[in-house]
Write a protein that holds these residues in place. Structure first.
Motif, PDB file in Angstrom:
ATOM      1  N   THR A 164       1.069  -1.177  -0.073  1.00 35.00           N
ATOM      2  CA  THR A 164       0.468   0.147  -0.274  1.00 35.00           C
ATOM      3  C   THR A 164       0.013   1.242   0.199  1.00 35.00           C
ATOM      4  OG1 THR A 164      -2.085   1.114   0.708  1.00 35.00           O
ATOM      5  CG2 THR A 164       0.052   0.164   2.419  1.00 35.00           C
ATOM      6  N   PRO A 342       0.491  -4.329   3.319  1.00 33.60           N
ATOM      7  CA  PRO A 342      -0.363  -3.705   4.730  1.00 33.60           C
ATOM      8  C   PRO A 342      -0.418  -4.508   5.537  1.00 33.60           C
ATOM      9  CG  PRO A 342      -1.214  -5.064   1.963  1.00 33.60           C
ATOM     10  CD  PRO A 342       0.118  -4.652   1.691  1.00 33.60           C
ATOM     11  N   ALA A 359      -4.685   2.246  -1.948  1.00 38.50           N
ATOM     12  CA  ALA A 359      -4.712   0.883  -0.723  1.00 38.50           C
ATOM     13  C   ALA A 359      -3.704  -0.303  -1.438  1.00 38.50           C
ATOM     14  CB  ALA A 359      -6.266   0.545  -0.995  1.00 38.50           C
ATOM     15  N   GLN A 360      -3.520  -0.335  -2.667  1.00 34.81           N
ATOM     16  CA  GLN A 360      -3.028  -1.506  -3.001  1.00 34.81           C
ATOM     17  C   GLN A 360      -2.151  -1.848  -4.295  1.00 34.81           C
ATOM     18  OE1 GLN A 360      -6.232  -5.025  -3.990  1.00 34.81           O
ATOM     19  NE2 GLN A 360      -5.462  -5.803  -2.341  1.00 34.81           N
TER      20      GLN A 360
END
Length: 396
Positions: A164, A342, A359-360
């Motif tokens: 992340t 993460p 987030a990714q």
């Protein structure tokens, strides 16, 4: 054979991939990459990068690196470029492997879907093999379907890790740090020793960590600990290490590349400028002003982030504030960022803006060597692998 496939086959026959020549190719490469930047998603803001007049700049930090270009047709039009490097990193459990990295793949918008990107990648992979690399990987935004399809469907890469990216804008106001917290800068020798111990079982930890720490672009390694628990400030942390601590290093992209946001509306410009004006006039309110990303700016990248002890999260947040405060005094620093697994406990402690973070990220991996191994790294699941990924700042 469909007309689309036939066109791709014909295009591949007239595409020449060769090594970049700085004397003759620099202008054409810059023009082609500028064209790629200007052809972003219609109606959406895009972040473009400025390599400061040196197309090879992003890989020059690696001892083993190359850059390839693709030319099309009899006119030898510049239509594609890709960069690559090779380094030795950990793959978990203290085991090292020679790893190649694919980055900066660009194909002219007018020549896409003709197999040019595939030819660039496969030619680069041959160079990787000559350099002795066992694996190759690439990183992209998880929403970049064309890039993902090229690597996974045409070049046999597998989706491997999803770190992340956390981004915090640099504000006008100062971020306070507890008076009971001491922050020291470690010598590069001490930092190298500490990192070798902390990250020996992680993934992607580079063997040449000393080269990173000694680079002019690395601003230092800092450790935070409680004055009450550890006593007076001391720099003999190689022998007397605190139980509760947080550590990180800072890399500046100032002399590597700079970023700029383009394609935003005038209203967005006004709102962002207004937030900065209010923040500067009323710093005590600590308003979340938006930095000036419409002019070229650089980023402070935090790497080698680790914490231990019950007080570790608070100490890590203090270190992030410390880095932010350094950026305040460095005129063109627009953001502080890090990339991290993460599942790493540090991820939950890093201050960031969700709108600027994602987030990714997606890392895809491919085994290049045909030699048998006890275990194939590309087949190791993220759940069974180390929860810690060391993100090399040279890779960003």
């Amino acid at each position: 054979m469909s007309s689309k496939i036939a066109a791709a086959v014909a295009a591949a026959a007239v595409v020449v991939v060769r090594e970049y020549d700085e004397e003759t190719d620099k202008r054409d490469v810059e023009e082609m990459e500028r064209e790629c930047d200007e052809t972003g998603p219609h109606g959406k803001p895009i972040m473009v990068s400025d390599l400061l007049g040196d197309p090879v700049r992003r890989v020059r930090h690696f001892p083993s690196h190359t850059m390839l270009v693709a030319e099309y047709g009899e006119g030898r039009k510049m239509v594609g470029v890709v960069r690559g490097c090779v380094k030795t990193v950990t793959r978990g459990n203290s085991a090292y492997v020679k790893l190649a990295y694919v980055l900066g793949l660009r194909v002219s918008p007018s020549h896409r879907n003709l197999g040019i990107g595939t030819k660039l990648v496969k030619t680069l992979e041959e160079w990787f093999k000559q350099e002795g690399a066992t694996y190759a990987y690439m990183a992209t935004d998880c929403t970049n379907e064309p890039s993902i399809n090229l690597f996974t469907k045409k070049c046999s890469y597998v989706k491997f890790r999803t770190p992340t990216m956390l981004v915090q804008p640099v504000h006008v106001h100062y971020k306070p740090i507890g008076s009971d917290i001491a922050i020291l800068r470690l010598t590069t020798k001490t930092a190298e020793s500490v990192y070798a111990r902390l990250f020996k079982n992680s993934e992607f930890f580079p063997r040449d960590i000393d080269a990173i720490l000694n680079s002019p672009d690395s601003l230092g390694t800092f450790i935070a600990f409680s004055k009450e628990k550890h006593g007076p400030e001391t720099n003999r942390l190689d022998r007397d290490f605190p139980k509760d601590f947080a550590i990180l290093s800072v890399w500046s992209t100032k002399d590597v590349f700079r970023l700029q946001m383009k394609g935003v509306s005038w209203l967005t410009h006004v709102c962002c400028s207004g937030s900065r004006l209010l923040d500067s006039c009323m710093p005590w309110m600590k308003l979340p002003s938006f930095p000036n990303v419409f002019d070229k700016f650089w980023v402070y990248f935090m790497y080698g982030m680790h914490m231990e002890g019950g007080d570790g999260p608070r100490l890590m947040k203090s270190l992030c504030s410390f880095v932010h405060n350094i950026g305040r005094h460095d005129g063109g620093c627009g953001a502080v960022a890090t990339e991290i697994s993460p599942s790493d406990p540090v991820a939950s402690t890093v201050p960031h803006w969700r709108r600027l973070s994602w987030a990714q990220d997606l890392w895809c991996l491919k085994k290049l060597s045909d030699e048998p191994e006890m275990s194939d790294w590309s087949r190791s699941r993220s759940s069974s692998a180390s929860s810690v990924i060391f993100v090399d700042p040279r890779d960003i």
